[in-house]
Scaffold this active site. Structure first.
Site, short mmCIF file in Angstrom:
data_model
loop_
_atom_site.label_atom_id
_atom_site.label_comp_id
_atom_site.label_asym_id
_atom_site.label_seq_id
_atom_site.Cartn_x
_atom_site.Cartn_y
_atom_site.Cartn_z
CE LYS A 192 3.66 4.79 8.36
NZ LYS A 192 2.50 3.91 8.18
NE ARG A 224 -7.19 8.07 6.76
CZ ARG A 224 -7.58 6.81 6.96
NH1 ARG A 224 -8.73 6.55 7.55
NH2 ARG A 224 -6.82 5.81 6.56
N1 BES Z 1 1.51 6.45 4.30
C1 BES Z 1 0.74 5.43 4.90
C2 BES Z 1 0.23 4.41 3.89
C3 BES Z 1 1.27 3.59 3.18
C4 BES Z 1 1.58 2.32 3.61
C5 BES Z 1 1.89 4.06 2.05
C6 BES Z 1 2.51 1.56 2.94
C7 BES Z 1 2.82 3.30 1.36
C8 BES Z 1 3.12 2.04 1.81
C9 BES Z 1 -0.47 6.04 5.60
O1 BES Z 1 -0.27 7.30 6.13
C10 BES Z 1 -0.80 5.14 6.74
O2 BES Z 1 -0.01 5.04 7.63
N2 BES Z 1 -1.97 4.52 6.70
C11 BES Z 1 -2.37 3.63 7.73
C12 BES Z 1 -3.84 3.89 8.03
C13 BES Z 1 -4.33 3.20 9.25
C14 BES Z 1 -3.70 3.81 10.48
C15 BES Z 1 -5.82 3.33 9.31
C16 BES Z 1 -2.15 2.21 7.24
O3 BES Z 1 -2.35 1.97 6.05
O4 BES Z 1 -1.76 1.38 8.03
MN MN Z 2 0.55 7.21 8.10
#
Ligand code: BES
Ligand code: MN
Ligand code: ZN
Length: 502
Positions: free
Chosen positions: A279, A353
């Site tokens: 991230k 997931r």
């Molecule tokens: N934990 C994150 C989602 C999230 C984002 C929670 C902001 C709280 C605030 C999740 O694991 C994630 O990183 N999701 C990705 C999925 C993508 C890679 C398809 C996302 O939402 O960017």
């Molecule tokens: Mn994630």
């Protein structure tokens, strides 16, 4: 936790001594919009030379919901009076009551003790005012010095002044079951607030184990145990971290002996760096609360146990840390899930997931549950869609979806249903494995995440709550403090009460 007591003011007799007893220290008074002032308001107001009506006028305070008016030290023996606008009487239900209590408690934070005058509301609603107050007074202060905390969090005792002896008695009898809910929410907020260096999967599992003293059965699965269960998807996420993963199963058996349980499943990523699909740095600290789904499941199970709910329930949480290292999972890796399905991991940041795939499969196969509800901070896309007001709801069962939506409106933990469809499902077909963990585009990100989970559910009635937008509040709102919201505990407690205990 804020201590609550319920008392009454004898309105009919307008007894002088009682009013005088009240007009001391700090007071909160609920004020309905465009309504005759209640006798107690009237009494207090008269006793202090109409200060309240004059202050309200000066502030153009009319009792509108979400507004308030603070009158400081109108007389020497009264330190503070806060008028809490609670809107129209007809619309004043449990959630409005909880909001009012929350505003009152937050506005009384500089007082040690206070009274809250409810006016003419039922004992049931008065108890919900108290619940809101307890939750509004919540603060996470494990890492601050006491003097700093006490500046704004002095309140320790709140006396709720109900409209009659009967209503006070009703409130008193309902209160123990609401205190249980308050404790559940506080537990959720506590664990969600903890930083990831403290709340590792092992520490989280230990805190859950402590709930055994309330009558919950708790079983903890470590890495070897999960290897035996074939949890390749969850373990793939965990492999980059030095903090060992855990799955924890909590059981509450308060229902009939052979009644199949309700299952609640939570995503418990104690920190989500994204893994190798790292991230961006800005805001990454927020990913300490990527375990809020698991936090809600734990708080709910604690609440059910504390109030001895007449229901069988099982709570399951998958606890892992998603980190970057030489041992971390790579994009392109293929893992085998407990269901037997192989998963091509195209993005290591779509890890929630993967964790849920194994835990959901385990929940469905081991407990033959009546239904499964999972909670997860699953996608950033749900925040784009719904912001911070509604959580996303996905379900393969309309009755279940409606029951959850209703509980959402009753508790203010609102849900908005989004579609599932085989056309979205197709986007997850992999060229090389049974499924891939992301679709190739960015479109419909929350839906494709839900579709992924659905592949691990089978025929069980299931609902998925994407709580990424509602688990954490950057500002205080609805009378509740900023930070961890505890979203899901009150919602699912209500869902259980309404649907399975009557
Ligand atoms: N934990 C994150 C989602 C999230 C984002 C929670 C902001 C709280 C605030 C999740 O694991 C994630 O990183 N999701 C990705 C999925 C993508 C890679 C398809 C996302 O939402 O960017
Ligand atoms: Mn994630
Ligand atoms: Zn995540």
């Amino acid at each position: 936790m804020l201590q609550i007591s319920f008392s009454t003011q004898n309105n009919s007799e307008h007894s002088h001594s009682q009013e005088e007893a009240l007009i001391k220290g700090a007071l909160a008074i609920l004020v309905f919009e465009s309504e005759e002032e209640s006798p107690v308001f009237h009494g207090v107001n008269k006793a202090i030379a109409d200060s309240l009506t004059r202050a309200a006028k000066a502030e153009a305070f009319t009792g509108k919901e979400g507004t308030h008016c603070v009158i400081l030290a109108p007389v020497s023996h009264l330190s503070r009076v806060v008028l809490i606008g609670v809107g129209k009487k007809e619309a004043f239900q449990t959630w409005e009551a909880e909001k009012a209590g929350g505003y009152a408690a937050s506005l009384l934070g500089k007082e040690k003790e206070a009274s809250l005058i409810t006016g003419y509301i039922s004992g049931d609603l008065a108890a919900h005012v108290a619940l809101g107050a307890v939750l509004g007074a919540y603060h996470f202060s494990a890492y601050r010095n006491e003097a700093e905390v006490l500046k704004n969090h002095k309140l320790i005792k709140l006396s709720i002044v109900a409209s009659s002896v009967d209503e006070a008695d009703k409130a008193k009898s309902l209160w123990p079951s609401l205190v249980a809910v308050a404790q559940g929410v506080a537990l959720t907020r506590d664990v969600v607030s903890e930083p990831a260096n403290v709340l590792t999967p092992i520490e989280f599992a230990d805190r859950i184990s402590n709930l055994r003293c309330h009558g919950l059965e708790v079983e903890v699965f470590d890495r070897p145990a999960m290897e035996k269960l074939g949890f390749g998807a969850l373990l793939g996420v965990a492999q980059g971290s030095v903090n060992e993963p855990r799955m924890v199963v909590m059981r509450w058996n308060g229902g009939k002996k052979d009644d199949s349980p309700l299952a609640f499943v939570g995503k418990g990523v104690t920190f989500d760096s994204g893994g190798v699909s790292l991230k961006p740095a800005a805001g990454m600290e927020e990913m300490k609360w990527d375990m809020a789904g698991a936090g809600a499941v734990v708080g709910l199970m604690a609440a059910l146990a504390l109030r001895k709910a007449k229901v069988n329930a099982v709570g399951l949480v998958g606890l892992v840390e998603n980190m970057v290292s030489g041992k971390a999972q790579r994009p392109g890796d293929i893992v085998k899930s407990a269901s037997g399905k192989t998963i091509e991991v195209l993005n290591t940041d779509a890890e929630g997931r993967l964790v849920l795939a194994d835990v959901l499969d385990y929940a469905c196969k081991n407990f033959a549950p009546k239904l499964v509800v999972d909670l997860a901070t699953l996608t950033g896309a749900i925040v784009v869609s719904l912001g911070h007001e509604y959580a996303g709801l996905f379900s393969n069962n309309d009755t279940l979806a409606h029951a959850l939506e209703t509980a959402g409106l009753q508790t203010g933990e609102k849900l908005w249903r989004l579609p599932l469809d085989k056309e979205y499902d197709k986007l997850l077909n992999s060229d090389i494995a049974d499924i891939q963990n992301i679709s190739s585009g960015r479109d419909a990100g929350s839906i494709t995440a839900a579709q992924f989970l659905k592949r691990f559910i089978g025929e069980t009635s299931w609902a998925h709550l994407d709580i990424a937008g509602v688990a954490w509040a950057k500002k205080s709102r609805h009378g509740q403090p900023k930070g961890a919201t505890g979203f899901g505990v009150r919602l699912l407690d209500r869902f259980v009460r309404e649907g399975f205990e009557k």
